[in-house]
Design a protein around this motif. Structure first.
Motif, mmCIF file in Angstrom:
data_model
loop_
_atom_site.group_PDB
_atom_site.id
_atom_site.type_symbol
_atom_site.label_atom_id
_atom_site.label_comp_id
_atom_site.label_asym_id
_atom_site.label_seq_id
_atom_site.Cartn_x
_atom_site.Cartn_y
_atom_site.Cartn_z
ATOM 1 N N TYR A 112 0.819 -1.216 0.000
ATOM 2 C CA TYR A 112 0.000 0.000 0.000
ATOM 3 C C TYR A 112 0.851 1.262 0.000
ATOM 4 N N ASN A 113 1.785 1.322 0.937
ATOM 5 C CA ASN A 113 2.572 2.540 1.108
ATOM 6 C C ASN A 113 3.353 2.902 -0.150
ATOM 7 N N MET A 114 3.953 1.911 -0.774
ATOM 8 C CA MET A 114 4.741 2.175 -1.982
ATOM 9 C C MET A 114 3.845 2.661 -3.117
ATOM 10 N N PHE A 115 2.666 2.061 -3.232
ATOM 11 C CA PHE A 115 1.743 2.484 -4.294
ATOM 12 C C PHE A 115 1.322 3.937 -4.099
ATOM 13 N N PHE A 116 0.869 4.270 -2.897
ATOM 14 C CA PHE A 116 0.357 5.621 -2.679
ATOM 15 C C PHE A 116 1.451 6.680 -2.751
ATOM 16 N N LYS A 171 0.835 13.230 -8.210
ATOM 17 C CA LYS A 171 -0.188 13.345 -9.256
ATOM 18 C C LYS A 171 -1.536 13.736 -8.663
ATOM 19 N N VAL A 172 -1.899 13.078 -7.565
ATOM 20 C CA VAL A 172 -3.202 13.323 -6.945
ATOM 21 C C VAL A 172 -3.278 14.733 -6.372
ATOM 22 N N ILE A 174 -13.470 19.544 -0.068
ATOM 23 C CA ILE A 174 -12.127 20.130 -0.030
ATOM 24 C C ILE A 174 -12.207 21.534 -0.609
ATOM 25 N N ASP A 175 -11.640 22.498 0.096
ATOM 26 C CA ASP A 175 -11.638 23.868 -0.413
ATOM 27 C C ASP A 175 -10.217 24.414 -0.441
ATOM 28 N N SER A 176 -10.095 25.689 -0.790
ATOM 29 C CA SER A 176 -8.778 26.298 -0.973
ATOM 30 C C SER A 176 -7.984 26.403 0.322
ATOM 31 N N ALA A 177 -8.658 26.263 1.466
ATOM 32 C CA ALA A 177 -7.961 26.356 2.751
ATOM 33 C C ALA A 177 -7.388 25.013 3.200
ATOM 34 N N ALA A 178 -7.717 23.951 2.487
ATOM 35 C CA ALA A 178 -7.306 22.608 2.904
ATOM 36 C C ALA A 178 -5.815 22.377 2.673
ATOM 37 N N ASP A 179 -5.216 21.617 3.570
ATOM 38 C CA ASP A 179 -3.847 21.142 3.383
ATOM 39 C C ASP A 179 -3.947 19.858 2.567
ATOM 40 N N LEU A 180 -3.601 19.923 1.288
ATOM 41 C CA LEU A 180 -3.831 18.793 0.390
ATOM 42 C C LEU A 180 -2.961 17.584 0.730
ATOM 43 N N ASN A 181 -1.833 17.824 1.352
ATOM 44 C CA ASN A 181 -1.004 16.699 1.791
ATOM 45 C C ASN A 181 -1.740 15.898 2.871
ATOM 46 N N ASP A 182 -2.330 16.608 3.839
ATOM 47 C CA ASP A 182 -3.107 15.940 4.888
ATOM 48 C C ASP A 182 -4.340 15.262 4.307
ATOM 49 N N VAL A 183 -4.998 15.953 3.385
ATOM 50 C CA VAL A 183 -6.196 15.394 2.747
ATOM 51 C C VAL A 183 -5.864 14.076 2.050
ATOM 52 N N PHE A 184 -4.754 14.056 1.356
ATOM 53 C CA PHE A 184 -4.344 12.844 0.637
ATOM 54 C C PHE A 184 -4.222 11.660 1.592
ATOM 55 N N TYR A 185 -3.566 11.870 2.726
ATOM 56 C CA TYR A 185 -3.348 10.762 3.652
ATOM 57 C C TYR A 185 -4.619 10.352 4.396
ATOM 58 N N VAL A 186 -5.563 11.269 4.544
ATOM 59 C CA VAL A 186 -6.863 10.894 5.111
ATOM 60 C C VAL A 186 -7.552 9.895 4.183
#
Length: 253
Positions: free
Chosen positions: A26-30, A36-37, A81-93
């Motif tokens: 999983y970890n290697m894939f993500f 990209k995401v 998700i809006d412009s205030a979101a931390d997209l790195n955190d969002v990705f891992y959620v």
């Protein structure tokens, strides 16, 4: 990354994100698709300000006892998700939600074993918040041309402010509502509701002896960049009088 579905009803688009390698970890894939995401989400938010996102993880499984191979998927609920979101955190959620489902499936003594992770599908849907301004920021390349007056109104009457700015042009502070007369003193809007519906424009034209054309600015994410197209007219006046052209961003509605 592959576009698999374009705009339809409330759907903005759907994308399929593959890794360049085949992983069962999983970890290697993500980690291989992370950039990209995040780039995709960042570009979409630039256009729409806020979107609802669903992600679905697909894996190839084998049932060793019967030598059966099958594809299984694990999806998340909608997340705004809006412009205030931390997209790195969002990705891992999203990653945690999908991998938790996958792990639980594999622990149920089902006999299915993961061969490799295939891809992630990302479904992007419109998010229409209640209240707030009806003003929509134009793409920078249009703003720089200074050919469109985009009044910064804080109500649901952007259509009317576009009309008033065309009928009563000003040289200074062209974007300020205070630069124009109140629309109720200029046009007849009795019985109309706002935001305006396309089917009501002919009624407005007849009452106010004016002609209106409506175009839309359509935005899509293609080849890792935002592409804009002017589409229309969505409404073309049959009256040959004073013409106002009203333009709006379709994917921001």
């Amino acid at each position: 990354m592959k576009l698999i579905q374009t705009a339809f009803k409330s759907r903005i688009a759907s994308y399929r994100v593959h890794s360049e390698n085949r992983y069962s970890d999983y970890n290697m894939f993500f980690e291989s698709i992370k950039n990209k995401v995040i780039h995709l989400l960042s570009e979409v938010i630039k256009i729409h300000n806020a979107v609802k996102v669903i992600m679905e993880l697909f894996g190839r499984y084998i049932l060793q006892t019967q030598k059966i191979v099958n594809n299984k998927s694990f999806n998340t609920a909608n997340k705004v998700i809006d412009s205030a979101a931390d997209l790195n955190d969002v990705f891992y959620v999203f990653v945690d939600l999908m991998t938790t489902q996958m792990s639980e499936f594999e622990k149920r003594d089902s006999g299915w074993e993961l061969q490799f992770i295939m891809y992630v599908e990302i479904n992007l849907n419109k998010f229409c918040a209640f209240g707030g301004s009806s003003y929509k920021k134009l793409p920078s390349f249009i703003e720089k041309k200074k050919g469109i007056v985009n009044v910064h109104n804080q109500d649901q009457c952007c259509f009317l402010w576009a009309i008033i700015s065309a009928l009563h042009p000003v040289r200074e502070r062209t974007l300020d509502v205070s630069s124009y007369p109140q629309f109720s003193t200029v046009v007849d809007i009795e019985g109309m509701t706002f935001p305006v519906n396309l089917r009501d424009i002919s009624k407005f034209e007849l009452r106010n002896n004016i002609s209106i054309n409506v175009h839309t600015l359509e935005s899509n994410f293609e080849n890792d960049k935002i592409v804009y197209r002017v589409v229309g007219p969505l409404y073309y006046s049959q009256k040959k009088l004073h013409i106002c052209t009203y333009q709006f961003a379709a994917n921001n509605q």
